[in-house]
Scaffold this motif. Structure first.
Motif, mmCIF file in Angstrom:
data_model
loop_
_atom_site.group_PDB
_atom_site.id
_atom_site.type_symbol
_atom_site.label_atom_id
_atom_site.label_comp_id
_atom_site.label_asym_id
_atom_site.label_seq_id
_atom_site.Cartn_x
_atom_site.Cartn_y
_atom_site.Cartn_z
ATOM 1 N N SER A 93 14.301 13.285 -0.182
ATOM 2 C CA SER A 93 14.102 12.102 0.668
ATOM 3 C C SER A 93 13.980 10.849 -0.191
ATOM 4 N N ILE A 150 11.427 2.561 -4.050
ATOM 5 C CA ILE A 150 12.756 2.876 -4.604
ATOM 6 C C ILE A 150 13.607 3.612 -3.564
ATOM 7 N N VAL A 151 13.043 4.639 -2.941
ATOM 8 C CA VAL A 151 13.838 5.408 -1.969
ATOM 9 C C VAL A 151 14.114 4.592 -0.703
ATOM 10 N N LEU A 211 22.435 12.384 1.854
ATOM 11 C CA LEU A 211 21.781 11.133 1.460
ATOM 12 C C LEU A 211 22.483 10.558 0.236
ATOM 13 N N PRO A 212 22.476 9.226 0.125
ATOM 14 C CA PRO A 212 23.088 8.650 -1.067
ATOM 15 C C PRO A 212 22.265 8.994 -2.311
ATOM 16 N N GLY A 235 0.797 -1.236 0.000
ATOM 17 C CA GLY A 235 0.000 0.000 0.000
ATOM 18 C C GLY A 235 0.819 1.271 0.000
ATOM 19 N N CYS A 236 1.832 1.300 -0.861
ATOM 20 C CA CYS A 236 2.568 2.564 -1.012
ATOM 21 C C CYS A 236 2.908 2.740 -2.491
ATOM 22 N N THR A 237 3.572 3.839 -2.828
ATOM 23 C CA THR A 237 3.917 4.072 -4.228
ATOM 24 C C THR A 237 5.251 3.404 -4.554
ATOM 25 N N ARG A 238 5.478 3.181 -5.860
ATOM 26 C CA ARG A 238 6.745 2.569 -6.274
ATOM 27 C C ARG A 238 7.916 3.494 -5.929
ATOM 28 N N GLN A 239 7.668 4.805 -5.981
ATOM 29 C CA GLN A 239 8.732 5.751 -5.639
ATOM 30 C C GLN A 239 9.200 5.532 -4.202
ATOM 31 N N THR A 240 8.246 5.242 -3.321
ATOM 32 C CA THR A 240 8.601 5.005 -1.915
ATOM 33 C C THR A 240 9.446 3.738 -1.780
ATOM 34 N N ASP A 296 0.757 7.749 -0.011
ATOM 35 C CA ASP A 296 1.203 6.808 1.011
ATOM 36 C C ASP A 296 1.771 7.609 2.179
ATOM 37 N N GLU A 297 2.383 6.895 3.130
ATOM 38 C CA GLU A 297 2.834 7.596 4.342
ATOM 39 C C GLU A 297 3.919 8.632 4.050
ATOM 40 N N ARG A 298 4.768 8.364 3.045
ATOM 41 C CA ARG A 298 5.822 9.328 2.708
ATOM 42 C C ARG A 298 5.204 10.594 2.105
ATOM 43 N N GLN A 325 17.016 2.258 -1.353
ATOM 44 C CA GLN A 325 18.289 2.967 -1.471
ATOM 45 C C GLN A 325 18.667 3.697 -0.192
ATOM 46 N N GLY A 326 17.940 3.416 0.877
ATOM 47 C CA GLY A 326 18.297 3.971 2.183
ATOM 48 C C GLY A 326 18.039 5.449 2.345
ATOM 49 N N ARG A 327 17.181 6.003 1.495
ATOM 50 C CA ARG A 327 16.900 7.436 1.594
ATOM 51 C C ARG A 327 15.652 7.720 2.415
ATOM 52 N N TYR A 328 14.929 6.701 2.762
ATOM 53 C CA TYR A 328 13.706 6.896 3.538
ATOM 54 C C TYR A 328 13.567 5.780 4.566
ATOM 55 N N VAL A 329 13.217 6.148 5.773
ATOM 56 C CA VAL A 329 12.992 5.161 6.837
ATOM 57 C C VAL A 329 11.483 5.028 7.017
ATOM 58 N N PRO A 330 10.943 3.812 6.855
ATOM 59 C CA PRO A 330 9.479 3.671 6.891
ATOM 60 C C PRO A 330 8.929 3.739 8.313
ATOM 61 N N LEU A 369 12.945 8.085 -12.213
ATOM 62 C CA LEU A 369 12.201 7.892 -10.972
ATOM 63 C C LEU A 369 10.721 8.196 -11.226
ATOM 64 N N PRO A 370 9.818 7.249 -10.922
ATOM 65 C CA PRO A 370 8.393 7.533 -11.168
ATOM 66 C C PRO A 370 7.921 8.685 -10.287
#
Lengths: 72, 185
Positions: free
Chosen positions: B185, A37-38, B29-30, A30-35, B115-117, A41-46, B40-41
């Motif tokens: 992010s 991807i990030v 950030l990397p 239940g999230c986007t593909r962009q999420t 989504d949450e992000r 790659q360690g750019r986002y902590v869920p 990136l979509p």
């Protein structure tokens, strides 16, 4: 308190799960593909909720997917 | 020193302070690695903000051009021009506010668009608004103070322009913060 980084093994787990696509994982949790991807790659902590959903998708515990790395 | 130069100097100093502070406090950030040929979509909120900024800036530029071409005092004294300018500014405001309103509705609906992000990015969007408005106000105050030093008063047209510039800059910064957050992010 020392700083810490949260890493994950999502990319490897996707590969192990029959090369599951990022889109398929995104739809499963239940999230986007962009999420995804990030995240990979360690750019986002869920959030804990998303972390649990990802772990459940791969039938793993949260510790098997995510790892706390203490920075020195 | 000319009024414009004072205003530009004030804005440059504030932006430099903000840039240095941000650079020192932000965690590096990397870079995002994608397979060759793949981009990136974009998230639905990201696309909405891009359209909103692109379309919202057009009436703002048109209104600013009208004011700049005739001057603030003449603009304020001409009812037709003022009405046209105000309509353009209201249009710009309405378009720029769409991502906040629609994004908020999407976040509440939980239909999978956000989504949450996305929600976190949307929630943090207004963070820079106060700072942006302070910079605009500082520029206005310096410019007006230097222009009308010793004069009995300042034309009331500037109150109108100060209000609209603060309002629209805060909305532009809010939208730009969303786009920056997706990149960072």
């Amino acid at each position: 308190m020392p700083r810490a980084t949260i890493t994950n093994h999502i990319r490897r787990l996707r590969f192990d799960a029959g090369e599951m696509t990022q889109q398929a994982l995104a739809e499963a949790v239940g999230c986007t593909r962009q999420t995804i991807i990030v995240l990979e790659q360690g750019r986002y902590v869920p959030s804990l909720a998303l972390a649990f959903r990802i772990a459940h998708t791969f039938n793993r515990t949260i510790e098997e997917v995510f790892e706390l790395v203490e920075d020195r | 020193m000319s009024v414009i130069l004072w205003a530009i100097l004030a804005i440059v100093v504030v932006l430099a302070i903000l840039a240095v502070t941000t650079r020192h406090t932000r965690t590096a950030l990397p870079p995002i690695e994608l397979p060759p040929g793949e981009t990136l979509p974009t998230a639905p909120l990201q696309r909405l903000v891009r359209w909103s900024l692109a379309l919202g800036l057009l009436p703002l530029i048109a209104a600013a051009s009208i004011v700049a071409s005739v001057g603030p005092v003449a603009y304020d004294g001409d009812d037709t021009l003022r009405l046209l300018g105000t309509m353009l500014l209201i249009t710009s405001m309405a378009v720029l506010v769409i991502p906040m309103v629609l994004g908020g509705a999407w976040a509440g609906r939980d239909d999978g668009r956000l989504d949450e992000r996305d929600r976190a990015i949307l929630t943090r969007a207004p963070t820079g608004q106060a700072a942006a408005m302070l910079v605009v106000l500082a520029a206005w105050i310096i410019a007006l103070q230097e222009s009308y030093r010793g004069a009995p008063g300042i034309p009331e047209a500037y109150l109108y322009l100060m209000f609209w510039s603060c309002l629209l800059v805060s909305l532009i910064v809010s939208n730009a913060s969303i786009l920056l957050a997706y990149r960072r992010s």
